[in-house]
Design a protein around this motif. Structure first.
Motif, short mmCIF file in Angstrom:
data_model
loop_
_atom_site.label_atom_id
_atom_site.label_comp_id
_atom_site.label_asym_id
_atom_site.label_seq_id
_atom_site.Cartn_x
_atom_site.Cartn_y
_atom_site.Cartn_z
N MET B 1 0.85 -1.19 0.00
CA MET B 1 0.00 0.00 0.00
C MET B 1 0.88 1.24 0.00
O MET B 1 1.82 1.36 0.78
N THR B 2 0.59 2.17 -0.90
CA THR B 2 1.36 3.41 -0.92
C THR B 2 0.96 4.26 0.28
O THR B 2 -0.13 4.11 0.83
N ALA B 3 1.86 5.13 0.68
CA ALA B 3 1.58 5.97 1.84
C ALA B 3 0.44 6.93 1.53
O ALA B 3 0.32 7.42 0.40
N ILE B 4 -0.38 7.17 2.53
CA ILE B 4 -1.47 8.14 2.36
C ILE B 4 -0.88 9.54 2.39
O ILE B 4 -0.08 9.87 3.26
N THR B 5 -1.22 10.35 1.39
CA THR B 5 -0.64 11.69 1.34
C THR B 5 -1.67 12.80 1.48
O THR B 5 -1.31 13.95 1.67
N HIS B 6 -2.96 12.47 1.35
CA HIS B 6 -3.99 13.50 1.49
C HIS B 6 -4.80 13.23 2.75
O HIS B 6 -5.49 12.22 2.84
N HIS B 7 -4.71 14.16 3.70
CA HIS B 7 -5.25 13.94 5.04
C HIS B 7 -6.41 14.89 5.37
O HIS B 7 -6.78 15.75 4.57
N ILE B 8 -6.90 14.73 6.60
CA ILE B 8 -7.98 15.59 7.10
C ILE B 8 -7.37 16.81 7.78
O ILE B 8 -6.47 16.65 8.61
N PRO B 9 -7.84 18.02 7.47
CA PRO B 9 -7.29 19.19 8.17
C PRO B 9 -7.53 19.08 9.67
O PRO B 9 -8.53 18.49 10.12
N ASP B 10 -6.59 19.66 10.40
CA ASP B 10 -6.60 19.55 11.85
C ASP B 10 -7.91 20.04 12.49
O ASP B 10 -8.45 19.41 13.39
N ALA B 11 -8.42 21.16 12.02
CA ALA B 11 -9.63 21.72 12.63
C ALA B 11 -10.81 20.77 12.45
O ALA B 11 -11.72 20.70 13.28
N MET B 12 -10.77 20.03 11.34
CA MET B 12 -11.86 19.10 11.08
C MET B 12 -11.76 17.89 12.02
O MET B 12 -12.77 17.36 12.47
N LEU B 13 -10.52 17.46 12.31
CA LEU B 13 -10.35 16.36 13.27
C LEU B 13 -10.79 16.79 14.67
O LEU B 13 -11.42 16.01 15.40
#
Ligand SMILES: [Zn+2]
Lengths: 197, 211
Positions: B1-13
């Motif tokens: 599996m390739t590394a995940i590069t698109h994440h959730i912005p901090d404020a959304m978490l």
């Protein structure tokens, strides 16, 4: 049951005595179904939870119902508590927010797949202590905020700000949670490596 | 599996942890966190902030008898609530929305299919199935749209998205995601409002197909 009862009240192990009493109680609940420890945890958290929930405008009565559900979940889901990743207050905070939303919005809150701790794994006291130390630093950072800053942070974590408001208004104490994140990542990498082996 | 590069912005978490995200986005965030160790630890850090605030809260005394009531309930069997876990490519929040069943796909034309998981006035969550090389129907959207890749990959003007990657787009982004060649791309898409698929059918027909 009788055999289990006899273990109540004993410290979980000598090594863990430096660890906070909340964590020791929680581990006794998880590993020994220790009722005395549950009572101690209740005495510490139930009033705080009630105060915390009432700050969102809940009535005392509704807040108590939520507190009751939260503490029951703490008992039933104790196996999911992993002191290497979360301190007790963080774990209970999330249970409380989830339950509050279920009750207020009458919907089932989606939660991620759980990463259960390997049941056979020995507790790693240094990691547990590191998690607690980070939590201590976080608490210090929060107490040094100006009152208006702190109020906004509290609103955010009580679910009263949208994510846009959080990103524009709070200036989250990211500096202080960053070391916590690094710590968590290290542990997680370690765990994922263990899972692949 | 390739590394995940698109994440959730901090404020959304943080908003997810606090419970202030609407349900459709909470499904997408919980699904991404299921796949992404990086966002999981960031979420755990936010839980620590919440925990520190809880611990520092002034307590309000609870009613007499509450503890005794609770202790009396400890031995009662826990209610039997279905506990869902990951199934194949689908993380727990998706399996839960599907109630443990396989997705019921509806054809949208050109080999594209969708399966609606939940829909309300606030927004919707659906699975999209897009054959390799096929464009996701050209659409505009109101508000925010979150697209999480569960299988295959897609690319658009902003980059490539592999399994676990999540694209978060607002109405300013008029993009054309295209499934990369190879296995079909399956995505979880959460939107603030019903998607408008422009290319496939007249707007009038859209309520019938619920897209
Ligand atoms: Zn992520």
């Amino acid at each position: 049951m009788a055999a289990m009862r006899r273990r109540e009240g004993k410290p979980v192990s000598q090594k863990k005595t430096e660890i906070s009493e909340q964590t020791v109680w929680m581990l006794a609940i998880r590993d020994n179904r220790d009722r005395a420890a549950f009572c101690a945890l209740f005495d510490h958290f139930a009033p705080r939870l009630k105060g915390f929930i009432m700050r969102t405008g809940c009535s005392a009565h509704q807040a108590e119902e939520i507190v009751q559900d939260v503490m029951l979940t703490v008992w039933r889901k104790a196996a999911m508590f992993d002191p290497h990743r979360a301190q007790v207050s963080a774990w209970i905070y999330q249970i409380a927010r989830n339950r509050h939303i279920d009750v207020v919005r009458k919907e089932n809150r989606p939660v991620p797949d759980e990463l259960a701790e390997d049941p056979g794994s020995e507790p790693d006291a240094s990691q547990i202590l590191a998690v607690e130390q980070e939590a201590g630093k976080l608490k210090q950072a929060l107490s040094s905020l100006k009152p208006e800053q702190r109020e906004i942070i509290e609103k955010a974590y009580l679910g009263e700000l949208t994510h846009q408001e959080i990103s524009t208004q709070t200036g989250l104490p990211l500096g202080t949670i960053k070391s916590r994140i690094r710590l968590g990542l290290e542990r997680l990498r370690h765990e994922l490596k263990g899972m692949r082996e | 599996m390739t590394a995940i590069t698109h994440h959730i912005p901090d404020a959304m978490l943080a908003a997810y942890s606090a419970g202030s995200l609407p349900h459709h986005f909470a499904v997408a965030v919980a699904s991404h966190v299921s796949l992404c160790p990086t966002c999981r630890v960031t979420l755990e850090a936010h839980q620590s902030v919440g925990g520190a605030l809880l611990d520092a809260t002034d307590g309000v005394a609870v009613s007499d008898g509450m503890k005794a009531d609770l202790l009396a309930q400890l031995d009662a069997p826990a209610p039997n609530i279905a506990q869902y876990t990951r199934q194949g490519i689908y993380p727990r929040p998706v399996v839960e929305a599907l109630k443990g069943q396989e997705p019921k796909w509806k054809t949208l034309g050109m080999g594209v299919r969708q399966s609606i998981l939940s829909e309300s006035k606030q927004g919707s969550v659906r699975l999209l199935y897009i054959p390799g090389g096929q464009a996701v129907p050209d659409h505009g959207h109101n508000g925010i749209e979150m697209t999480l890749v569960l299988q295959g990959s897609f690319s658009d003007e902003t980059g490539q998205f592999d399994v676990g990657d999540i694209e978060i787009a607002n109405e300013d982004l008029d993009h054309t995601p295209i499934a990369d060649e190879g296995e079909p791309c399956i995505c979880l898409a959460a939107t603030d409002a019903p998607l408008r698929f422009n290319a496939f059918m007249p707007r009038l027909l859209q309520p019938i197909f619920r897209i």
